[in-house]
Design an enzyme around this catalytic site. Structure first.
Site, short mmCIF file in Angstrom:
data_model
loop_
_atom_site.label_atom_id
_atom_site.label_comp_id
_atom_site.label_asym_id
_atom_site.label_seq_id
_atom_site.Cartn_x
_atom_site.Cartn_y
_atom_site.Cartn_z
N SER A 40 41.96 37.52 36.19
CA SER A 40 41.88 36.69 37.38
C SER A 40 43.28 36.52 37.99
CB SER A 40 41.23 35.34 37.04
OG SER A 40 40.94 34.60 38.19
N ASP A 47 39.55 41.98 36.17
CA ASP A 47 39.08 41.32 37.40
C ASP A 47 40.21 40.54 38.07
OD1 ASP A 47 36.84 41.45 38.98
OD2 ASP A 47 35.98 39.56 38.29
N HIS A 53 32.76 37.05 36.96
CA HIS A 53 34.21 36.89 36.82
C HIS A 53 34.61 36.22 35.51
CE1 HIS A 53 38.26 36.70 38.38
NE2 HIS A 53 38.31 35.41 38.22
#
Length: 321
Positions: free
Chosen positions: A137, A164, A240
């Site tokens: 992230s 991600d 996510h």
């Protein structure tokens, strides 16, 4: 029994990196308030094999407002294949500015040469010539920023993995603004793998309209801007946060479980998939005799525990290790 969307049964013939490795990981926390030269700039969660040996090191950066121990199952899987994982907790209360986070990450990276060995078990030696940057992230963006030289890290890095990665929200890109929206524009000379999620760009509707990994700022753009050698994988039916541990505790854990669109299946296949790709990628470049697993995943993504699409491996430029 019906099989949940996006998951596949574990087969005895599965690619080994998707199964637990031969090592028995152990973990410890290291406080940043400890006096002395060995004290790290930030608190650390460290996973190592328990067996005596010298192992490559992964410096892992957590996602926005997350806790490093939320990734314990993922770390356990990766470490079982012969890796040391150093996961700093870059903040616990108010998140710093994006640049402040990168500067903190650089300080941890630079501390490794002088301080890491002193906090490892006596029978474990860190090979910092093989130091990989990995982040999830916003931590994925932090890893990319370090590789680009932001924060002026003195430590060099050998490989880069974004899990991600996210560079912004619907309101715009966060600082430092590293994206250029030009193909192959990142000034990064080390091999890169980017792992995305198919559900990351989706929102949870009117109550939570902002996706956790919005298009324009997510894995697709990061991969597009990398130079070869670079690889890309997308976990089509997962979200996510689906590489985190199950049943996260506390308010932050509950928020992490609820703020993003999640896959309908169990998280274990996703953790094994992400961990396996990380292990296979590092093995591909670190060990001459261990290229087969990564090649197999690229050439036949159906061997993975979850459905993968957008699979690419561009080796136009070959680096020697």
């Amino acid at each position: 029994m019906a099989q949940l969307s996006g998951t596949k049964p574990v087969l005895s013939t599965a690619v080994p990196v998707f199964l637990p490795g031969k090592y028995n990981p152990t973990s410890k926390t290291v406080d940043s308030s400890t006096s002395g030269q060995s004290s790290p700039p930030k608190p650390l969660l460290i996973f190592t094999p328990s067996e005596k040996g010298t192992y490559p090191v992964i410096l892992f950066f957590h996602g926005f407002y997350l806790r490093n121990y939320f990734y314990s199952d993922l770390f356990h899987h990766i470490s079982s294949h012969g890796f040391i994982i150093v996961a700093p907790q870059l903040y616990t209360t108010i998140p710093p500015s994006g640049m402040g986070e990168v500067e903190s990450a650089a300080k941890v990276a630079d501390w490794l040469q002088s301080g890491l060995q002193s906090v490892l078990p006596e029978n474990i030696e860190a090979n910092l010539e093989n130091l990989a940057l990995v982040g999830h992230s916003r931590g994925g963006k932090t890893a990319f920023a370090l590789a680009l030289g932001y924060g002026d890290p003195a430590q060099s890095f050998s490989l880069l993995v974004g899990i991600d990665p996210v560079a912004g929200t619907r309101c715009g890109e966060t600082t430092p603004k590293i994206l250029t929206y030009e193909p192959n524009s990142f000034n990064i000379s080390i091999p890169v793998t980017v792992i995305g999620t198919g559900l990351g760009p989706e929102s949870k509707g009117c109550l939570k309209p902002c996706p956790c990994a919005p298009k324009k700022y997510n894995h697709e753009e990061f991969f597009n801007e990398c130079k070869p050698p670079k690889a890309h994988f997308n976990a089509k039916d997962y979200g996510h946060m689906d590489m985190l541990d199950d049943d996260l505790s506390g308010l932050i854990g509950k928020l992490a479980d609820s703020m993003c669109v999640n896959g309908k299946g169990p998280r274990d296949p996703m953790r094994r998939c992400v961990g396996g790709i990380v292990v296979a990628f590092l093995n591909y470049y670190y060990f001459k005799d261990e290229k087969a697993d990564f090649d197999t995943i690229v050439n036949d993504p159906s061997v993975a525990p979850v459905v993968l699409d957008q699979v690419q491996f561009d080796t136009t430029i070959n680096l020697k290790y």
